[in-house]
Write a protein that holds these residues in place. Structure first.
Motif, PDB file in Angstrom:
ATOM      1  N   CYS A  77       0.633   5.486   0.308  1.00  0.00           N
ATOM      2  CA  CYS A  77      -0.260   6.572   0.704  1.00  0.00           C
ATOM      3  C   CYS A  77       0.419   7.912   0.456  1.00  0.00           C
ATOM      4  O   CYS A  77       1.632   8.049   0.625  1.00  0.00           O
ATOM      5  CB  CYS A  77      -0.631   6.458   2.175  1.00  0.00           C
ATOM      6  SG  CYS A  77      -1.559   4.964   2.581  1.00  0.00           S
ATOM      7  N   MET A  95       0.847  -1.166   0.000  1.00  0.00           N
ATOM      8  CA  MET A  95       0.000   0.000   0.000  1.00  0.00           C
ATOM      9  C   MET A  95       0.898   1.236   0.000  1.00  0.00           C
ATOM     10  O   MET A  95       1.865   1.319   0.739  1.00  0.00           O
ATOM     11  CB  MET A  95      -0.874  -0.045   1.258  1.00  0.00           C
ATOM     12  CG  MET A  95      -1.937   1.002   1.344  1.00  0.00           C
ATOM     13  SD  MET A  95      -3.305   0.858   0.200  1.00  0.00           S
ATOM     14  CE  MET A  95      -4.193  -0.547   0.792  1.00  0.00           C
ATOM     15  N   CYS A 144      -4.680   6.519  -0.488  1.00  0.00           N
ATOM     16  CA  CYS A 144      -3.881   5.295  -0.440  1.00  0.00           C
ATOM     17  C   CYS A 144      -4.307   4.371  -1.580  1.00  0.00           C
ATOM     18  O   CYS A 144      -5.488   4.311  -1.919  1.00  0.00           O
ATOM     19  CB  CYS A 144      -4.070   4.566   0.885  1.00  0.00           C
ATOM     20  SG  CYS A 144      -3.448   5.477   2.312  1.00  0.00           S
ATOM     21  N   SER A 145      -3.339   3.687  -2.158  1.00  0.00           N
ATOM     22  CA  SER A 145      -3.602   2.748  -3.256  1.00  0.00           C
ATOM     23  C   SER A 145      -2.633   1.587  -3.157  1.00  0.00           C
ATOM     24  O   SER A 145      -1.537   1.723  -2.611  1.00  0.00           O
ATOM     25  CB  SER A 145      -3.411   3.420  -4.615  1.00  0.00           C
ATOM     26  OG  SER A 145      -4.269   4.513  -4.770  1.00  0.00           O
ATOM     27  N   TYR A 146      -3.023   0.455  -3.725  1.00  0.00           N
ATOM     28  CA  TYR A 146      -2.112  -0.679  -3.830  1.00  0.00           C
ATOM     29  C   TYR A 146      -1.032  -0.362  -4.849  1.00  0.00           C
ATOM     30  O   TYR A 146      -1.292   0.293  -5.853  1.00  0.00           O
ATOM     31  CB  TYR A 146      -2.864  -1.948  -4.242  1.00  0.00           C
ATOM     32  CG  TYR A 146      -3.792  -2.447  -3.167  1.00  0.00           C
ATOM     33  CD1 TYR A 146      -3.286  -3.090  -2.039  1.00  0.00           C
ATOM     34  CD2 TYR A 146      -5.161  -2.265  -3.275  1.00  0.00           C
ATOM     35  CE1 TYR A 146      -4.132  -3.533  -1.039  1.00  0.00           C
ATOM     36  CE2 TYR A 146      -6.018  -2.708  -2.283  1.00  0.00           C
ATOM     37  CZ  TYR A 146      -5.497  -3.341  -1.170  1.00  0.00           C
ATOM     38  OH  TYR A 146      -6.332  -3.773  -0.183  1.00  0.00           O
ATOM     39  N   VAL A 147       0.186  -0.821  -4.591  1.00  0.00           N
ATOM     40  CA  VAL A 147       1.316  -0.568  -5.490  1.00  0.00           C
ATOM     41  C   VAL A 147       0.978  -1.016  -6.910  1.00  0.00           C
ATOM     42  O   VAL A 147       1.263  -0.311  -7.877  1.00  0.00           O
ATOM     43  CB  VAL A 147       2.594  -1.271  -4.982  1.00  0.00           C
ATOM     44  CG1 VAL A 147       3.734  -1.119  -5.977  1.00  0.00           C
ATOM     45  CG2 VAL A 147       3.006  -0.716  -3.634  1.00  0.00           C
ATOM     46  N   SER A 148       0.343  -2.154  -7.054  1.00  0.00           N
ATOM     47  CA  SER A 148       0.003  -2.663  -8.388  1.00  0.00           C
ATOM     48  C   SER A 148      -0.941  -1.720  -9.129  1.00  0.00           C
ATOM     49  O   SER A 148      -0.873  -1.603 -10.348  1.00  0.00           O
ATOM     50  CB  SER A 148      -0.619  -4.057  -8.291  1.00  0.00           C
ATOM     51  OG  SER A 148      -1.784  -4.021  -7.484  1.00  0.00           O
ATOM     52  N   ASP A 149      -1.804  -1.008  -8.398  1.00  0.00           N
ATOM     53  CA  ASP A 149      -2.710  -0.040  -9.030  1.00  0.00           C
ATOM     54  C   ASP A 149      -1.991   1.254  -9.382  1.00  0.00           C
ATOM     55  O   ASP A 149      -2.243   1.850 -10.423  1.00  0.00           O
ATOM     56  CB  ASP A 149      -3.883   0.273  -8.105  1.00  0.00           C
ATOM     57  CG  ASP A 149      -4.802  -0.918  -7.879  1.00  0.00           C
ATOM     58  OD1 ASP A 149      -4.792  -1.847  -8.714  1.00  0.00           O
ATOM     59  OD2 ASP A 149      -5.515  -0.920  -6.856  1.00  0.00           O
TER      60      ASP A 149
END
Length: 108
Positions: A3, A1, A17-22
């Motif tokens: 942020c 994650m 916040c977002s997932y690294v893959s996104d």
């Protein structure tokens, strides 16, 4: 994650916040957010592969954006849009390209 959070000069704040893959799903220039108003901010993430980030403004000016811990941030005038972000690797080759037409609007 991953942020990102910051405070505006007028007492406002933003957190995301977002997932690294996104964040890096569309390439080495991750999330590129802009505010709205006459002087929008521009900030976002770049991958570890990015060693230089150039900002091309509507008037033809090119600015070198500082990258600190994979994050970039700057303020612009609305008149400087549309803009283009160009990411370069260690050898100077272009590895990412993102156009932002209108500040404050989600840009793919």
């Amino acid at each position: 994650m991953i942020c990102l959070g910051y405070y505006t000069g007028l007492g406002g704040s933003f957190n995301s916040c977002s997932y690294v893959s996104d964040v890096f799903a569309r390439g080495p220039i991750g999330r590129a957010d802009t505010g709205d108003g006459q002087f929008p901010f521009l900030n976002g993430f770049v991958s570890d592969d990015v060693h230089a980030l150039d900002l091309y403004l509507a008037d033809g000016t090119i600015q070198k954006l500082e990258i600190t811990d994979n994050i970039y941030s700057t303020n612009l005038s609305q008149a400087q849009f549309p803009i283009r972000l160009v990411a370069r690797d260690k050898q100077g080759a272009i590895i990412g390209n993102r156009v932002i037409e209108i500040p404050g609007v989600e840009n793919p």
